[in-house]
Design a protein around this motif. Structure first.
Motif, PDB file in Angstrom:
ATOM      1  N   HIS A   4      44.682  31.785  37.226  1.00 37.75           N
ATOM      2  CA  HIS A   4      44.589  32.238  38.405  1.00 37.75           C
ATOM      3  C   HIS A   4      45.694  31.195  39.353  1.00 37.75           C
ATOM      4  CE1 HIS A   4      44.466  36.429  37.689  1.00 37.75           C
ATOM      5  NE2 HIS A   4      43.381  36.521  37.482  1.00 37.75           N
ATOM      6  N   TYR A 226      47.915  36.776  40.954  1.00 41.11           N
ATOM      7  CA  TYR A 226      47.223  37.947  40.557  1.00 41.11           C
ATOM      8  C   TYR A 226      47.123  39.281  40.540  1.00 41.11           C
ATOM      9  CZ  TYR A 226      42.930  40.713  40.039  1.00 41.11           C
ATOM     10  OH  TYR A 226      41.923  41.648  39.556  1.00 41.11           O
ATOM     11  N   PRO A 228      45.789  42.802  40.813  1.00 44.51           N
ATOM     12  CA  PRO A 228      44.445  43.436  40.615  1.00 44.51           C
ATOM     13  C   PRO A 228      45.293  44.526  39.776  1.00 44.51           C
ATOM     14  CG  PRO A 228      45.276  43.381  42.928  1.00 44.51           C
ATOM     15  CD  PRO A 228      45.712  42.937  42.191  1.00 44.51           C
ATOM     16  N   ASP A 229      43.975  45.388  39.098  1.00 47.68           N
ATOM     17  CA  ASP A 229      44.520  46.554  38.627  1.00 47.68           C
ATOM     18  C   ASP A 229      44.490  47.790  39.196  1.00 47.68           C
ATOM     19  OD1 ASP A 229      41.861  46.485  39.332  1.00 47.68           O
ATOM     20  OD2 ASP A 229      40.941  47.067  37.408  1.00 47.68           O
ATOM     21  N   VAL A 230      44.058  47.684  40.510  1.00 52.85           N
ATOM     22  CA  VAL A 230      43.750  48.664  41.848  1.00 52.85           C
ATOM     23  C   VAL A 230      45.995  48.559  41.931  1.00 52.85           C
ATOM     24  CG1 VAL A 230      42.003  49.512  42.259  1.00 52.85           C
ATOM     25  CG2 VAL A 230      43.912  47.832  43.452  1.00 52.85           C
ATOM     26  N   VAL A 231      46.750  47.882  42.030  1.00 57.21           N
ATOM     27  CA  VAL A 231      47.822  47.492  42.422  1.00 57.21           C
ATOM     28  C   VAL A 231      48.768  47.502  41.855  1.00 57.21           C
ATOM     29  CG1 VAL A 231      49.864  45.838  42.856  1.00 57.21           C
ATOM     30  CG2 VAL A 231      47.647  45.812  44.305  1.00 57.21           C
ATOM     31  N   ILE A 278      47.616  35.583  46.926  1.00 54.64           N
ATOM     32  CA  ILE A 278      47.129  34.425  45.323  1.00 54.64           C
ATOM     33  C   ILE A 278      47.028  35.583  44.717  1.00 54.64           C
ATOM     34  CG2 ILE A 278      45.417  32.213  46.232  1.00 54.64           C
ATOM     35  CD1 ILE A 278      43.367  34.532  45.805  1.00 54.64           C
ATOM     36  N   ASN A 279      47.623  37.114  45.695  1.00 55.60           N
ATOM     37  CA  ASN A 279      46.986  38.048  45.201  1.00 55.60           C
ATOM     38  C   ASN A 279      48.651  39.218  44.749  1.00 55.60           C
ATOM     39  OD1 ASN A 279      45.465  38.548  47.100  1.00 55.60           O
ATOM     40  ND2 ASN A 279      46.323  40.453  46.480  1.00 55.60           N
ATOM     41  N   ALA A 280      49.202  39.800  44.855  1.00 55.56           N
ATOM     42  CA  ALA A 280      50.073  40.937  45.360  1.00 55.56           C
ATOM     43  C   ALA A 280      49.355  41.924  45.420  1.00 55.56           C
ATOM     44  CB  ALA A 280      50.841  41.502  43.732  1.00 55.56           C
ATOM     45  N   SER A 281      50.283  42.954  46.148  1.00 56.85           N
ATOM     46  CA  SER A 281      49.092  43.919  46.629  1.00 56.85           C
ATOM     47  C   SER A 281      49.337  45.421  47.096  1.00 56.85           C
ATOM     48  CB  SER A 281      48.919  43.772  48.360  1.00 56.85           C
ATOM     49  OG  SER A 281      49.757  43.299  49.097  1.00 56.85           O
ATOM     50  N   PHE A 282      49.095  46.101  47.399  1.00 61.75           N
ATOM     51  CA  PHE A 282      50.434  47.846  47.754  1.00 61.75           C
ATOM     52  C   PHE A 282      51.299  47.254  48.644  1.00 61.75           C
ATOM     53  CE2 PHE A 282      45.348  49.121  47.205  1.00 61.75           C
ATOM     54  CZ  PHE A 282      45.347  49.348  46.328  1.00 61.75           C
TER      55      PHE A 282
END
Lengths: 336, 449
Positions: A4, A226, A228-231, A278-282
């Motif tokens: 990541h 990154y 996330p699995d929730v996204v 560093i991560n995608a989001s809602f």
């Protein structure tokens, strides 16, 4: 396992991307959001369909972008008499050392950044010539496969008026475009700025910000953002919601494809990088749901008669689908 | 620093998860508790009303607490699938605090935890309407169960039920007969016992069909006995008087007109006397053998009289006997005059007419037939018309309209050959009016608006 992206890498990438965006904003006035979305589409390796009235700067934006990132830029003006061979290239009979043989002459599709201007003016046969190139990144002529250089982006424009003599893009073709972006007219202050700072017939000076390798590096960084699995779950639920379960009450005839889900995920990652995360989001998903989904949903005639647009449908889906599947009981309430 | 931040976030997430999970349990528990409290309150009222012991109340309270505990367990298991864990709370916090999934990513080991102090709370607060409201309702119900005095005093429970009229009537007859002391006390006591037997039934059964019928039967019997007694006493009085007069005549009293009165037909005075003596014996038998026999003292006096030796009685003795018999007759008359039967026929009819019910009533009014039949006008033919045109029935003629079809007689119909089809089908407006389903019609209507 993908390594990541780190905070420092994302910050550095974000700075670069913002520099590109700022340069474009200094050339194309009042289209900040559009420019941001075009860059996101580019970083997500997507093709973009720009729709808007003539003279709003669609072509100018693509040309400026090509100059900024120093990519091999080609422009194809689509007309009703344009043939597939005019895009992909044609085999030409040549005499070589006394022998006659067909030599493939590459068409304008062989470039890094293709501006397909007024794509809906060409016949469906010609439009479909783009399909293979956009999806597979190669062209097959007389059984011979010709690879197109990497990166390869198609930025098509289309005019929503003057529909006489146009050929609406088929659904399969539309699905190849990652984003469909609407180009809106400028407000008074922007127009004033354009009048003050630009001259008719004089191209603005644009500095090159990055090169082909920079673009490829940024694209590689997007892959390492990154998700996330929730996204991912949120994306899946949104795409699934475009397929209405009850055909009697449905306003949607056909929903979005899995390609839309992939596009949404890629777009969310690219937007995260743009913002130095560093991560995608809602929030990324919500911001890009409309450009990704609005051209992939086919409305039922009832929706059309009710005056609903795909954009409205996507808005209602976003309202309907909660970020967190688990609700809260009535005994506590969420105060905003 | 980072570990501390992580610990803070995780502690907060656990606290919020506990809060939400507890709220889920409450959302099921409180409505159930209201219902349980309501039922318990009703049961307590019933227990109080029936005057059950304190032990019963204590048991009821224990049952209430057990039900609450059971309800709490049920709420837990019912909502278990909805419970939040740390992960769910972090997702929620990410969304609420606009953290762009930083918390969740950090929880998954990607990136740093965001600073804890920079952010506000979870934003979840208890809803007073959904918590305080039900709790107040439960307290109100339980408070009312404890404090509202629901005991019903014995005075209010003892209501007086009026006994059937036939019993009262018989009672009044017995009282009257007792006053006149003409009837044997044992016979009256026997009648009283029979009334008492009916009265000793549970009050709920007083107006049973069998009880009412028994009362009516007893009344009828008593009435018949009193009437028989009255008749016998009258006969005794008359016979005694007759024999006395005849004996006076046979002993030479100069009263020919009276003698003529008694010696009618071919019968001689001897025969009449003999018959009267035999009648006297029968009357005495009747008086002693009837249900309501005369009292023993009078009976002894009457039995001691020899009809053939009546002359031996002094005038005082005879007058005394006559008086006793007259009193007895008067007693019988008075006692019977106290019932409904004594009233005149129309009053009696009005009093009882249509009462029906378990006493079976007196039945319908007697049919009175006129000499001439009532004319119902059934042979006359009348026409019926309905002026109310808002409610016509099938076949009603509502009016006439005089009109003509708007046809152009000069219109060119086109060449037509015999056997050719003139019209191929429907089109235009007819199609959408008749061929489309209602949804499609509505859509088109809306569209053309």
């Amino acid at each position: 396992m993908i390594k990541h992206i780190s905070e420092s890498e994302s910050t550095a990438a974000s700075k670069k991307i913002y520099k590109l965006a700022d340069t474009l904003n200094s050339t194309i006035f009042g289209q900040k959001n559009l420019i941001e979305n075009v860059i996101i589409g580019l970083l997500a390796r997507g093709h973009i369909l720009l729709e808007g009235l003539p003279g709003l700067g669609k072509t100018e934006l693509v040309k400026s972008l090509a100059k900024c990132i120093q990519l091999d830029h080609k422009r194809i003006q689509f007309t009703p008499d344009l043939l597939p061979g005019d895009i992909t290239g044609n085999p030409v009979l040549q005499e070589n050392e006394g022998k006659r043989e067909f030599v493939f002459q590459k068409g304008p599709i062989f470039g890094n950044l293709i501006l397909a201007d007024e794509i809906n003016r060409a016949s469906p046969k010609t439009q479909s010539a783009m399909l293979e190139a956009m999806q597979e990144q190669h062209v097959t002529v007389m059984g011979e496969v010709h690879q197109i250089a990497d990166p390869f982006f198609v930025l098509a424009t289309q005019n929503p008026i003057e529909l006489e003599g146009t050929y609406p893009l088929p659904e399969a073709q539309l699905d190849r475009f990652l984003f469909k972006l609407n180009v809106y007219r400028n407000d008074v202050s922007t127009l004033e700025k354009i009048v003050n700072e630009r001259e008719m017939g004089i191209e603005p000076n644009i500095d090159s910000i990055m090169n082909k390798n920079d673009i490829l590096e940024l694209i590689a960084l997007v892959h390492r953002v990154y998700l996330p699995d929730v996204v991912a779950n949120y994306i899946a639920r949104i795409v699934d919601a475009t397929h209405e379960k009850d055909p009697n009450s449905s306003l949607i005839k056909f929903g979005a494809s899995p390609r839309a889900a992939l596009g949404l995920a890629a777009g969310a990652k690219a937007r995260a990088l743009l913002n130095g995360r560093i991560n995608a989001s809602f929030e990324d998903v919500k911001a890009l749901a409309k450009p990704v989904l609005q051209h992939r949903i086919i409305l039922d005639y009832r929706a059309k008669l009710d005056g609903k647009t795909t954009s409205m449908i996507v808005d209602s889906i976003l309202k309907k689908i909660p970020v967190n599947q688990q609700g809260i009981p009535a005994t506590i309430k969420d105060v905003n | 620093m980072s570990e501390c931040t992580q610990k803070n976030w995780l502690t907060t997430a656990k606290r919020i998860a506990w809060k939400i999970n507890f709220a889920w349990c409450l959302s099921t528990f409180l409505p159930g508790a209201i219902i349980t409290s309501g039922i318990t309150t009703c049961l307590i009222f019933i227990v109080k009303r029936n005057g059950l012991s304190v032990v019963g109340l204590v048991l009821l309270w224990c049952l209430f607490y057990c039900l609450l505990v059971g309800l709490a367990i049920l709420s837990y298991f019912k909502n278990r699938t909805r419970f939040y864990d740390t992960r769910d709370v972090l997702i929620r916090l990410d969304d609420r605090l606009k953290l762009n999934n930083r918390l969740y990513s950090a929880y998954q080991g990607v990136g740093e935890w965001p600073g804890y102090e920079e952010y506000e709370s979870s934003g979840l607060v208890w809803s007073p309407r959904h918590i305080v409201g039900p709790i107040l309702m439960i307290l109100l119900l339980m408070g009312s169960a404890i404090w509202i005095p629901f005991y019903i005093s014995e005075e209010t429970t003892q209501y007086s039920l009026e006994e059937p009229i036939s019993w009262t009537e018989v009672d009044s007859w017995i009282d009257t007969l007792k006053t006149y002391e003409i009837v044997d006390k044992d016979a009256l006591n026997k009648l009283e016992k029979q009334i008492e037997m009916l009265r000793n039934q549970p009050q709920d059964s007083w107006y049973n069909h069998s009880s009412l019928e028994g009362g009516d039967r007893l009344r009828e019997q008593a009435k018949m006995s009193i009437e028989a007694l009255e008749r016998n006493l009258e006969l005794a009085q008359n016979t005694l008087l007759t024999i006395n007069q005849l004996q006076k005549l046979s002993l030479g009293d100069d009263n020919t007109s009276m003698l003529d009165t008694f010696t009618k037909g071919d019968k001689s005075l001897e025969e009449i006397l003999k018959k009267s003596a035999s009648d006297w014996k029968k009357i005495l038998d009747n008086l002693s053998n009837s249900d309501l026999s005369v009292n023993s003292k009078l009976m002894e006096q009457l039995k001691s009289i020899d009809p053939n030796q009546l002359k031996q009685l002094s005038k005082e003795q005879l007058a005394d006997l006559q008086k006793q018999l007259a009193e007895g007759i008067e007693g019988c008359e008075i006692s019977l005059s106290e019932g409904l039967d004594s009233k005149d026929a129309s009053t009696l009819l009005l009093a009882t007419m249509g009462s029906g019910g378990v006493s079976e009533g007196p039945g319908s009014l007697p049919i009175q037939l006129n000499s001439e039949p009532t004319s119902l006008g059934s042979t006359k033919i009348e026409s019926v018309s309905n002026k109310d045109t808002s409610k016509p029935i099938l076949g009603d003629q509502l009016g006439y309209i005089k009109g003509e079809h708007d046809i152009n007689p000069n219109a060119y119909n086109g060449p037509a050959n015999a056997g050719n089809i003139k019209e191929m089908g429907k089109g235009g407006e007819t199609v959408w009016r008749e061929s489309l389903d209602p949804n499609e019609k509505n859509l088109l209507k809306r569209y053309f608006k």
